[in-house]
Design a protein around this motif. Structure first.
Motif, PDB file in Angstrom:
ATOM      1  N   UNK A 204    -101.303 -23.122  20.697  1.00 36.06           N
ATOM      2  CA  UNK A 204    -102.420 -23.746  19.983  1.00 36.06           C
ATOM      3  C   UNK A 204    -102.127 -23.923  18.491  1.00 36.06           C
ATOM      4  N   UNK A 205    -101.071 -23.295  18.024  1.00 37.45           N
ATOM      5  CA  UNK A 205    -100.693 -23.404  16.605  1.00 37.45           C
ATOM      6  C   UNK A 205     -99.987 -24.734  16.373  1.00 37.45           C
ATOM      7  N   UNK A 206    -100.699 -25.703  15.774  1.00 37.38           N
ATOM      8  CA  UNK A 206    -100.132 -27.044  15.606  1.00 37.38           C
ATOM      9  C   UNK A 206     -99.100 -27.124  14.493  1.00 37.38           C
ATOM     10  N   UNK A 207     -98.917 -26.048  13.730  1.00 38.31           N
ATOM     11  CA  UNK A 207     -97.879 -26.030  12.699  1.00 38.31           C
ATOM     12  C   UNK A 207     -96.499 -25.789  13.304  1.00 38.31           C
ATOM     13  N   UNK A 208     -96.458 -25.269  14.511  1.00 38.86           N
ATOM     14  CA  UNK A 208     -95.194 -24.916  15.154  1.00 38.86           C
ATOM     15  C   UNK A 208     -94.953 -25.749  16.407  1.00 38.86           C
ATOM     16  N   UNK A 209     -96.013 -26.069  17.161  1.00 40.82           N
ATOM     17  CA  UNK A 209     -95.843 -26.692  18.459  1.00 40.82           C
ATOM     18  C   UNK A 209     -96.510 -28.067  18.531  1.00 40.82           C
ATOM     19  N   UNK A 210     -95.826 -29.022  19.192  1.00 45.23           N
ATOM     20  CA  UNK A 210     -96.408 -30.309  19.552  1.00 45.23           C
ATOM     21  C   UNK A 210     -96.632 -30.318  21.054  1.00 45.23           C
ATOM     22  N   UNK A 211     -97.777 -30.797  21.505  1.00 44.42           N
ATOM     23  CA  UNK A 211     -98.163 -30.661  22.910  1.00 44.42           C
ATOM     24  C   UNK A 211     -98.208 -32.024  23.597  1.00 44.42           C
ATOM     25  N   UNK A 212     -97.572 -32.109  24.767  1.00 45.20           N
ATOM     26  CA  UNK A 212     -97.677 -33.262  25.661  1.00 45.20           C
ATOM     27  C   UNK A 212     -98.215 -32.760  27.000  1.00 45.20           C
TER      28      UNK A 212
ATOM     29  N   UNK B  11     -98.553 -37.414  27.909  1.00 40.91           N
ATOM     30  CA  UNK B  11     -99.363 -37.944  26.822  1.00 40.91           C
ATOM     31  C   UNK B  11     -99.450 -36.932  25.678  1.00 40.91           C
ATOM     32  N   UNK B  12     -99.240 -37.400  24.457  1.00 38.92           N
ATOM     33  CA  UNK B  12     -99.358 -36.545  23.263  1.00 38.92           C
ATOM     34  C   UNK B  12    -100.825 -36.209  23.051  1.00 38.92           C
ATOM     35  N   UNK B  13    -101.137 -34.924  22.931  1.00 42.45           N
ATOM     36  CA  UNK B  13    -102.518 -34.476  22.754  1.00 42.45           C
ATOM     37  C   UNK B  13    -102.587 -33.492  21.595  1.00 42.45           C
ATOM     38  N   UNK B  14    -103.796 -33.281  21.096  1.00 37.07           N
ATOM     39  CA  UNK B  14    -104.024 -32.282  20.054  1.00 37.07           C
ATOM     40  C   UNK B  14    -103.860 -30.880  20.625  1.00 37.07           C
ATOM     41  N   UNK B  15    -103.367 -29.970  19.805  1.00 37.54           N
ATOM     42  CA  UNK B  15    -103.213 -28.586  20.261  1.00 37.54           C
ATOM     43  C   UNK B  15    -104.551 -27.973  20.660  1.00 37.54           C
ATOM     44  N   UNK B  16    -105.633 -28.448  20.023  1.00 36.06           N
ATOM     45  CA  UNK B  16    -106.962 -27.900  20.323  1.00 36.06           C
ATOM     46  C   UNK B  16    -107.385 -28.196  21.760  1.00 36.06           C
TER      47      UNK B  16
ATOM     48  N   UNK C 288     -93.611 -31.590  11.169  1.00 31.23           N
ATOM     49  CA  UNK C 288     -94.976 -31.542  11.681  1.00 31.23           C
ATOM     50  C   UNK C 288     -95.107 -30.394  12.672  1.00 31.23           C
ATOM     51  N   UNK C 289     -94.082 -30.218  13.491  1.00 26.76           N
ATOM     52  CA  UNK C 289     -93.962 -29.062  14.367  1.00 26.76           C
ATOM     53  C   UNK C 289     -92.475 -28.882  14.674  1.00 26.76           C
ATOM     54  N   UNK C 290     -92.127 -27.758  15.297  1.00 20.27           N
ATOM     55  CA  UNK C 290     -90.715 -27.416  15.487  1.00 20.27           C
ATOM     56  C   UNK C 290     -90.344 -27.222  16.956  1.00 20.27           C
TER      57      UNK C 290
END
Length: 476
Positions: free
Chosen positions: A388-396, A400-405, A432-434
């Motif tokens: 859920x930490x959007x500073x480290x992780x990008x979520x698909x 589809x790319x989605x918000x961490x929330x 943006x994320x790692x």
């Protein structure tokens, strides 16, 4: 930096409103003074505190990470092309604006400080109770700053200044209240954007008056007489905002505090309540850093060799291969997979598989054996919380790319598959994320599984962003 500033503001808000609700009306002035000063400093320190958490994840296969310009690792590789960088002047403009406003507050502070100190240099002073009385010809009410007590010369000589008033100002001096105000003024210069600093300043000044009044009453127990004296003096005001002086607006609160009884049990309870408030502030406004621990695995990623011939293909076929690729390149010279027709794709595959290993290693567009569907792998709930930490992780999720929330809407058991890829520094989203987290719901995995099994391609096309030679896997 923006996150740090927001945390400073919110943290100071929590502390000052806690003071207003729980502590300000209690007769424990020394404790309150310590709370105000310490909490103000903690609002700057707590956001700098970092807690490191390690969460396990599935192994990452370095064999399938190309340039991490690819956002999925299934049979079709999707290219992600970096956008043209544009100069952003927002940070520069905000920095200049911050500097101008900070300079204004700094100059105002220097002017006010000089006004007060100039009185000590140009006006007659006399020693009094380990301090200096400054005899001014101006019509002013007694007030103090640092080691100086400012009074009207004529009133002092004629004995018109009551001893209670002098003792009140001496208490300000002896308890070094001016240093508290100077601290807040300096913080306002660098953190003028924090609206709660003004609330802190008013709370500290009122607490100073409570402490000075307490010192007077301990010496002259006639509370009623002292209250009448304060009402009389409150009609006069002082223009120097760095000094301690009588103020009509806070006189009413001071009069109420003098007659208030002290309850040790109630005071102790409210002091203890500060402990969980502090714990909540540390938890809410500190920085949480999540690092991925690569899970141990006894099995290695299986590498499937790419077929090659010994003699290779002719130069004419190499030219044809390049010609087909050139027809589908974008402005940056990168072939776009989705633009190839089925016939073009099949022709490229035929030529590539007829090349020898040296010829294959020179190509930017290659073909690799299609892999069977990846087995199911359900993430843990701890991983879901960490992602859920959007500073480290990008979520698909399901490609589809989605918000961490969005992860707040899911449990770990809602997913059938997860994979983790570490971004390289040249990836478009690096910074943006790692880490890139690819998740598939039950329906998404079923669709992926069926499409993979029904795929008519024995090999899938891979496009490399750079043009470096490739080390192909040899057949045993």
């Amino acid at each position: 930096m923006t996150t740090y500033i927001i945390k400073i503001v919110l943290c100071s808000a929590v502390f000052i409103f806690t003071y207003k609700l729980l502590l300000e009306k209690e007769k424990m002035h020394n404790f309150n003074r310590g709370y105000l000063l310490l909490s103000l400093l903690l609002s700057f320190v707590i956001p700098l505190i970092t807690f490191n958490y390690s969460t396990p994840t599935l192994p990452i296969s370095d064999n399938e990470i190309l340039q991490t310009n690819f956002i999925k690792d299934y049979n079709t590789t999707v290219q992600e092309v970096s956008a043209i960088e544009k100069t952003d002047y927002t940070f520069l403009v905000l920095t200049i604006l911050y500097g101008l406003i900070s300079t204004f507050f700094f100059l105002r502070f220097i002017v006010n400080l000089n006004k007060i100190l100039s009185k000590t240099r140009n006006t007659k002073t006399i020693p009094f109770n380990n301090s200096q009385i400054v005899l001014s010809d101006e019509a002013l009410s007694p007030h103090s700053f640092l080691n100086y007590l400012f009074v009207n010369n004529q009133e002092y000589v004629s004995g018109g200044i009551e001893k209670e008033i002098l003792l009140h100002e001496c208490a300000h001096i002896q308890q070094r209240h001016s240093y508290d105000i100077l601290l807040i003024e300096i913080l306002q210069i660098v953190c003028w954007f924090n609206p709660f600093l003004l609330m802190y300043k008013k709370a500290v000044q009122l607490n100073h008056e409570f402490l000075a009044d307490e010192a007077v009453i301990n010496t002259y127990p006639n509370v009623a007489s002292y209250q009448y004296l304060l009402i009389e003096k409150a009609s006069k005001s002082n223009t120097y905002n760095l000094s301690s002086s009588f103020n009509y607006l806070i006189t009413k609160q001071r009069l109420i505090m003098m007659t208030k009884s002290k309850s040790p049990q109630k005071a102790l309870f409210k002091q203890l309540v500060i402990i969980p408030v502090l714990a909540i502030a540390v938890f809410a406004f500190s920085t949480k850093s999540f690092s991925q621990e690569k899970a141990s695995s006894t099995s290695k990623v299986k590498q499937i060799a790419v077929p090659a011939t010994q003699d290779g293909v002719s130069q004419a076929l190499l030219d044809e291969y390049e010609q087909i690729l050139n027809s589908k390149k974008n402005k940056k010279g990168i072939p776009l997979i989705y633009k190839f027709t089925e016939a073009e794709r099949k022709r490229l595959e035929t030529i590539f598989l007829s090349m020898n290993e040296e010829q294959q290693a020179k190509q930017r567009v290659i073909f690799r054996p299609s892999l069977p569907p990846s087995p199911k792998s359900v993430p843990t709930q701890e991983q879901i919380e960490a992602w859920k930490n959007d500073k480290i992780y990008g979520i698909w999720i399901d490609d589809k790319r989605v918000s961490n929330a969005v992860l707040n809407q899911y449990k770990n058991t809602d997913f059938s598959y997860e994979s983790v890829s570490k971004l390289e520094k040249n990836a478009i989203n690096y910074g943006k994320h790692y880490y890139q987290i690819s998740l598939m719901t039950h329906a998404g995995y079923e669709k992926y599984y069926q499409e993979t099994m029904a795929s008519k391609h024995l090999y899938h096309m891979v496009v490399f962003i750079d043009s470096k030679p490739r080390k192909m896997i040899k057949k045993s």
